[in-house]
Design an enzyme around this catalytic site. Structure first.
Site, PDB file in Angstrom:
ATOM      1  N   GLY A  52       0.871  -1.173   0.000  1.00 33.56           N
ATOM      2  CA  GLY A  52       0.000   0.000   0.000  1.00 33.56           C
ATOM      3  C   GLY A  52       0.904   1.216   0.000  1.00 33.56           C
ATOM      4  N   GLU A  53       0.644   2.110   0.914  1.00 34.65           N
ATOM      5  CA  GLU A  53       1.459   3.319   0.991  1.00 34.65           C
ATOM      6  C   GLU A  53       2.147   3.308   2.356  1.00 34.65           C
ATOM      7  OE1 GLU A  53       3.196   6.831   0.464  1.00 34.65           O
ATOM      8  OE2 GLU A  53       1.817   6.631   2.121  1.00 34.65           O
ATOM      9  N   SER A  54       3.462   3.187   2.325  1.00 41.60           N
ATOM     10  CA  SER A  54       4.178   2.924   3.579  1.00 41.60           C
ATOM     11  C   SER A  54       4.037   4.035   4.617  1.00 41.60           C
ATOM     12  CB  SER A  54       5.645   2.610   3.307  1.00 41.60           C
ATOM     13  OG  SER A  54       6.216   3.547   2.434  1.00 41.60           O
ATOM     14  N   CYS A  84       5.993  -5.616   0.269  1.00 44.99           N
ATOM     15  CA  CYS A  84       6.132  -4.314  -0.399  1.00 44.99           C
ATOM     16  C   CYS A  84       6.193  -3.169   0.616  1.00 44.99           C
ATOM     17  CB  CYS A  84       5.031  -4.151  -1.432  1.00 44.99           C
ATOM     18  SG  CYS A  84       5.490  -2.999  -2.731  1.00 44.99           S
ATOM     19  N   ARG A 115      13.023   3.048  -1.345  1.00 44.84           N
ATOM     20  CA  ARG A 115      11.609   3.088  -1.703  1.00 44.84           C
ATOM     21  C   ARG A 115      11.437   3.463  -3.183  1.00 44.84           C
ATOM     22  NH1 ARG A 115       7.552   7.548   0.773  1.00 44.84           N
ATOM     23  NH2 ARG A 115       5.687   6.298   0.672  1.00 44.84           N
ATOM     24  N   ILE A 151       5.008  -4.106  -7.696  1.00 44.04           N
ATOM     25  CA  ILE A 151       4.237  -2.879  -7.955  1.00 44.04           C
ATOM     26  C   ILE A 151       4.890  -1.731  -7.184  1.00 44.04           C
ATOM     27  CG2 ILE A 151       1.972  -1.770  -7.809  1.00 44.04           C
ATOM     28  CD1 ILE A 151       0.758  -4.614  -7.671  1.00 44.04           C
ATOM     29  N   ARG A 152       5.491  -0.816  -7.916  1.00 36.09           N
ATOM     30  CA  ARG A 152       6.246   0.278  -7.282  1.00 36.09           C
ATOM     31  C   ARG A 152       7.075  -0.276  -6.113  1.00 36.09           C
ATOM     32  NH1 ARG A 152       1.339   2.181  -7.590  1.00 36.09           N
ATOM     33  NH2 ARG A 152       1.054   2.431  -5.368  1.00 36.09           N
ATOM     34  N   HIS A 187       4.443  -9.093  -4.272  1.00 30.70           N
ATOM     35  CA  HIS A 187       3.077  -9.278  -3.755  1.00 30.70           C
ATOM     36  C   HIS A 187       2.577 -10.715  -3.929  1.00 30.70           C
ATOM     37  CE1 HIS A 187       1.855  -5.037  -3.068  1.00 30.70           C
ATOM     38  NE2 HIS A 187       2.816  -4.792  -3.937  1.00 30.70           N
ATOM     39  N   GLU A 189       0.203 -12.126  -2.540  1.00 32.27           N
ATOM     40  CA  GLU A 189      -1.262 -12.187  -2.391  1.00 32.27           C
ATOM     41  C   GLU A 189      -1.961 -11.929  -3.722  1.00 32.27           C
ATOM     42  OE1 GLU A 189       0.648  -9.771  -1.661  1.00 32.27           O
ATOM     43  OE2 GLU A 189      -0.318  -7.845  -1.998  1.00 32.27           O
TER      44      GLU A 189
HETATM   45  N1  GLN Z   1       6.358   2.227  -2.940  1.00 30.41           N
HETATM   46  C1  GLN Z   1       5.214   2.143  -2.093  1.00 30.41           C
HETATM   47  C2  GLN Z   1       5.463   2.831  -0.766  1.00 30.41           C
HETATM   48  O1  GLN Z   1       6.538   3.233  -0.516  1.00 30.41           O
HETATM   49  C3  GLN Z   1       4.890   0.698  -1.844  1.00 30.41           C
HETATM   50  C4  GLN Z   1       4.165   0.132  -3.023  1.00 30.41           C
HETATM   51  C5  GLN Z   1       3.385  -1.108  -2.715  1.00 30.41           C
HETATM   52  O2  GLN Z   1       3.231  -1.519  -1.563  1.00 30.41           O
HETATM   53  N2  GLN Z   1       2.843  -1.709  -3.730  1.00 30.41           N
HETATM   54  O3  GLN Z   1       4.613   3.005   0.033  1.00 30.41           O
END
Ligand code: GLN
Length: 205
Positions: A52-54, A84, A115, A151-152, A187, A189
């Site tokens: 998600g968004e850390s 992630c 990140r 993903i990112r 990921h 999941e």
């Molecule tokens: N790059 C995102 C972050 O720093 C993490 C991306 C993800 O969890 N898919 O929050």
């Protein structure tokens, strides 16, 4: 046995479903909880911190008082898994963007993370990850390929003492284990393969 997914932001439902499928495939009874409050973490032996968004997830972990519970569960021998953004939060150290964005680190895994390390061009991709999961208890160990969904994704730029690399992508660490804590930059999941969630459940005390 009760396990939970930190359910404040991110891909929570996918982990909940994957854990339920994994438990069914293993033929064990596990209660899987979507964690929204601290009280739900009583008698819990496994915690997943999702992607998600850390910055957001880490702040909410503090705001809802989950930090102390995650620390307690690990100290009592429970299992923690971050994927992630969850891996960024579990790291002992992050790059400038982790610091600038005010991610509140749990510092449970002796790794440094960068990140959004892959940049815009390769924001998201799928690639087979090579896993080498060590045997523990009833689990005989496993070696082979696993579909990695990135993903990112963050990058693990430094692996310190006490950390075993149990998954790599072309030689680069993408899954590590320090005692009863697992950290993955991809990921698991988001695939049909329940292997990693089954591994998580086999590590439960
Ligand atoms: N790059 C995102 C972050 O720093 C993490 C991306 C993800 O969890 N898919 O929050």
């Amino acid at each position: 046995m009760k396990v939970g997914v930190v359910g404040l932001q991110g891909d929570v439902e996918e982990h909940v479903q994957q854990l339920r499928r994994a438990a069914e495939e293993l033929g064990i009874t596990v209660k899987v909880v979507w964690i929204r409050e601290r009280d739900e973490m009583k008698d819990m032996w496994g915690v997943v911190i999702p992607g998600g968004e850390s910055t957001t997830i880490s702040r909410l972990i503090d705001k809802f008082g989950l930090r102390e519970e995650i620390i307690r569960i690990r100290e009592e021998g429970g299992v923690i898994m971050g994927t992630c953004a969850g891996t960024i939060i579990l790291a002992v150290e992050g790059d400038e963007s982790v610091v600038e964005k005010g991610v509140s680190l749990l510092k449970m895994v002796n790794i440094k993370v960068d990140r959004n390390a892959f940049g815009r061009q390769r924001e998201s991709f799928e690639a087979p990850v090579h896993l080498d999961l060590p045997p523990t208890g009833a689990f005989k160990g496993w070696r082979g390929e696993f579909p990695g969904v990135f993903i990112r994704a963050p990058r693990i730029t430094d692996v310190g003492e006490g950390v075993d690399v149990v998954g790599d992508l072309n030689g680069e660490p993408v899954m590590v284990k320090q005692g009863n804590v697992l950290a993955l930059t991809f990921h698991p999941e988001l695939t049909d393969d329940t292997l990693i969630h089954k591994y998580f459940l086999t590590l439960l005390p």
